[in-house]
Design a protein around this motif. Structure first.
Motif, PDB file in Angstrom:
ATOM      1  N   PHE A 173       0.993  -1.184  -0.222  1.00 46.21           N
ATOM      2  CA  PHE A 173      -0.126   0.135   0.197  1.00 46.21           C
ATOM      3  C   PHE A 173       0.942   1.114   0.113  1.00 46.21           C
ATOM      4  N   ARG A 174       0.559   2.305  -0.815  1.00 41.37           N
ATOM      5  CA  ARG A 174       1.316   3.218  -0.927  1.00 41.37           C
ATOM      6  C   ARG A 174       1.191   4.440   0.043  1.00 41.37           C
ATOM      7  N   HIS A 175      -0.149   4.177   0.862  1.00 42.88           N
ATOM      8  CA  HIS A 175      -0.337   5.148   2.106  1.00 42.88           C
ATOM      9  C   HIS A 175      -0.120   4.593   3.448  1.00 42.88           C
ATOM     10  N   ASP A 176       0.051   5.637   4.440  1.00 47.00           N
ATOM     11  CA  ASP A 176       0.516   5.227   5.694  1.00 47.00           C
ATOM     12  C   ASP A 176      -0.304   3.912   6.279  1.00 47.00           C
ATOM     13  N   ARG A 177       0.431   3.272   7.278  1.00 43.60           N
ATOM     14  CA  ARG A 177      -0.296   2.228   8.065  1.00 43.60           C
ATOM     15  C   ARG A 177      -1.498   2.849   8.944  1.00 43.60           C
ATOM     16  N   PRO A 178      -2.543   2.085   8.810  1.00 43.02           N
ATOM     17  CA  PRO A 178      -3.906   2.696   9.497  1.00 43.02           C
ATOM     18  C   PRO A 178      -3.665   2.164  11.052  1.00 43.02           C
ATOM     19  N   GLU A 179      -4.194   2.787  11.935  1.00 43.37           N
ATOM     20  CA  GLU A 179      -4.327   2.490  13.333  1.00 43.37           C
ATOM     21  C   GLU A 179      -4.439   1.032  13.626  1.00 43.37           C
ATOM     22  N   TYR A 184      -7.766  -5.427   6.997  1.00 44.08           N
ATOM     23  CA  TYR A 184      -6.826  -5.889   6.238  1.00 44.08           C
ATOM     24  C   TYR A 184      -6.170  -7.225   6.208  1.00 44.08           C
ATOM     25  N   ARG A 185      -6.016  -7.535   7.341  1.00 47.42           N
ATOM     26  CA  ARG A 185      -5.282  -8.793   7.349  1.00 47.42           C
ATOM     27  C   ARG A 185      -6.385 -10.066   7.308  1.00 47.42           C
ATOM     28  N   ARG A 186      -7.687  -9.696   7.920  1.00 45.80           N
ATOM     29  CA  ARG A 186      -8.481 -10.611   7.704  1.00 45.80           C
ATOM     30  C   ARG A 186      -8.886 -11.214   6.219  1.00 45.80           C
ATOM     31  N   PHE A 187      -8.923  -9.868   5.475  1.00 40.33           N
ATOM     32  CA  PHE A 187      -9.439 -10.220   4.023  1.00 40.33           C
ATOM     33  C   PHE A 187      -8.207 -10.676   3.200  1.00 40.33           C
ATOM     34  N   PHE A 188      -7.119  -9.936   3.220  1.00 41.68           N
ATOM     35  CA  PHE A 188      -6.138 -10.332   2.420  1.00 41.68           C
ATOM     36  C   PHE A 188      -5.251 -11.530   2.752  1.00 41.68           C
ATOM     37  N   GLN A 189      -5.295 -11.813   3.966  1.00 39.33           N
ATOM     38  CA  GLN A 189      -4.446 -13.127   4.562  1.00 39.33           C
ATOM     39  C   GLN A 189      -3.097 -13.296   3.908  1.00 39.33           C
ATOM     40  N   ALA A 190      -2.459 -12.095   4.055  1.00 37.88           N
ATOM     41  CA  ALA A 190      -1.073 -12.135   3.820  1.00 37.88           C
ATOM     42  C   ALA A 190      -0.220 -11.067   4.358  1.00 37.88           C
ATOM     43  N   PRO A 191       0.849 -10.992   4.501  1.00 34.82           N
ATOM     44  CA  PRO A 191       1.739  -9.984   5.225  1.00 34.82           C
ATOM     45  C   PRO A 191       1.488  -8.603   4.442  1.00 34.82           C
ATOM     46  N   LEU A 192       1.219  -7.583   5.011  1.00 33.12           N
ATOM     47  CA  LEU A 192       0.874  -6.152   4.516  1.00 33.12           C
ATOM     48  C   LEU A 192       2.339  -5.314   4.602  1.00 33.12           C
ATOM     49  N   ARG A 193       2.411  -4.580   3.597  1.00 32.47           N
ATOM     50  CA  ARG A 193       3.513  -3.450   3.621  1.00 32.47           C
ATOM     51  C   ARG A 193       2.958  -2.268   3.248  1.00 32.47           C
ATOM     52  N   PHE A 194       3.012  -1.070   4.293  1.00 30.28           N
ATOM     53  CA  PHE A 194       2.720   0.235   3.955  1.00 30.28           C
ATOM     54  C   PHE A 194       3.842   1.194   3.601  1.00 30.28           C
ATOM     55  N   ASN A 195       3.295   2.175   3.101  1.00 32.70           N
ATOM     56  CA  ASN A 195       4.231   3.255   2.529  1.00 32.70           C
ATOM     57  C   ASN A 195       5.273   2.631   1.690  1.00 32.70           C
TER      58      ASN A 195
END
Length: 339
Positions: A173-179, A184-195
């Protein structure tokens, strides 16, 4: 034929189908917080869900819905409820492609028939590939909401093409990490990278050779002809196509006249003639694409000025500061702090 011609007529303002707006409004209705103020009378989307609306209106709507529902991941919820069918004929064409890489290449090639404010891209490497989404319309409010929705739609498309066993390696994701990243974790079922540099789905390249599930060759022939007819009647200017392509090339550090010519499978001299016929030049489009990308990175990420200067191909932060000040009247650091 008349229906095809009307559906393919493009306005000068980037547009998208009205269907995502209808879905957003319906999601708001149970809370009695429908943000009707985002629409003018001429954009009453319930009159005809097949019509198009301004891309900027979509962004305003998503932003207003996120605010009124106090749901910061509203765009993600809209995207979860959409799939390839939301892309119209281009979506049905890719749904019946022989394999996944053909489907995704057709998505990239035909997306402009569906949406003129953004473009998808496919980057293929030996181990991992990226299916990403780039907004290139200037100053779009709610761009993070739109991008979240696009990532969810991309996830659903990949599941449709590959089957239920498909999972991404990582989501960017190009945007900041949300609080709260729980949704996001429940839907994508994968590691998340912000910024990240792009909003994109990262997945194993081996998935690209997978046969598309339940593809129908007869339907494919039908939609190939249908998309060809839409394209034939399309009025999209070559300048718009070149601008969108340059945004992708900038993001992958491959921005040159030769690379743009290779993108369109034409000789650089032919490209220069096409650009001249469209009333522009490579230099003008390159500067415009740099400007748009700079604004997006400053607005939507926490990337440093030095990092943005490098991505845009400047020799250093000083050169980038001078160029940005010519565009906006203030240095990038000052512009970033403005409301």
């Amino acid at each position: 034929m008349a229906a095809i011609k009307n559906a393919a007529t493009f306005a000068a303002t980037p547009v998208v189908p009205a269907a995502p707006c209808i879905l957003a409004l319906l999601l708001c209705q149970p809370l009695n917080h429908t943000p009707w103020g985002c629409f003018t009378r001429s954009e009453s989307v319930f009159d005809n869900p097949e019509r198009t609306i301004a891309f900027a209106t979509l962004g305003k709507l998503f932003k207003a819905c996120a605010r009124e529902t106090t749901c910061p991941h509203f765009g993600l919820l809209v995207g979860q409820r959409s799939d390839a069918s939301a892309l119209g004929a281009a979506g049905f064409l890719m749904r019946n492609a022989p394999d996944v890489i053909t489907a995704l290449n057709e998505l990239v090639s035909n997306f402009d028939l569906h949406n003129r404010g953004a473009t998808p891209f496919l980057e293929v490497s030996d181990e991992t590939s990226l299916l990403g989404y780039q907004i290139y319309h200037r100053g779009v409010e709610g761009s993070d909401q739109i991008s979240d929705g696009a990532m969810a739609i991309g996830w659903n498309i990949m599941r449709t093409l590959c089957g239920p066993e498909w999972l991404p390696a990582e989501i960017h994701f190009r945007h900041d990490r949300p609080e709260d990243v729980g949704a996001y974790r429940r839907f994508f079922q994968a590691p998340l990278r912000f910024n990240a540099a792009h909003s994109a789905l990262a997945f194993r390249t081996t998935w690209l050779t997978r046969k598309v599930c339940l593809a129908d060759p007869l339907l494919r022939r039908h939609f190939l002809q249908y998309v060809s007819e839409i394209r034939r009647h399309s009025r999209q200017d070559f300048r718009d196509k070149a601008h969108g392509a340059l945004l992708l090339l900038i993001s992958s550090n491959r921005c040159s006249l030769e690379e743009l010519a290779r993108h369109f499978s034409m000789h650089p001299r032919t490209l220069n003639r096409r650009l001249k016929d469209s009333g522009t030049s490579f230099r003008d489009l390159y500067n415009a694409a740099r400007h748009d990308t700079a604004r997006q990175l400053l607005r939507d990420t926490v990337s440093s000025i030095d990092a943005i200067a490098g991505l845009l191909g400047y020799s250093g932060a000083s050169a980038f500061n001078r160029a940005f000040a010519q565009w906006e009247g203030v240095p990038p650091a000052t512009w970033r702090k403005s409301p």
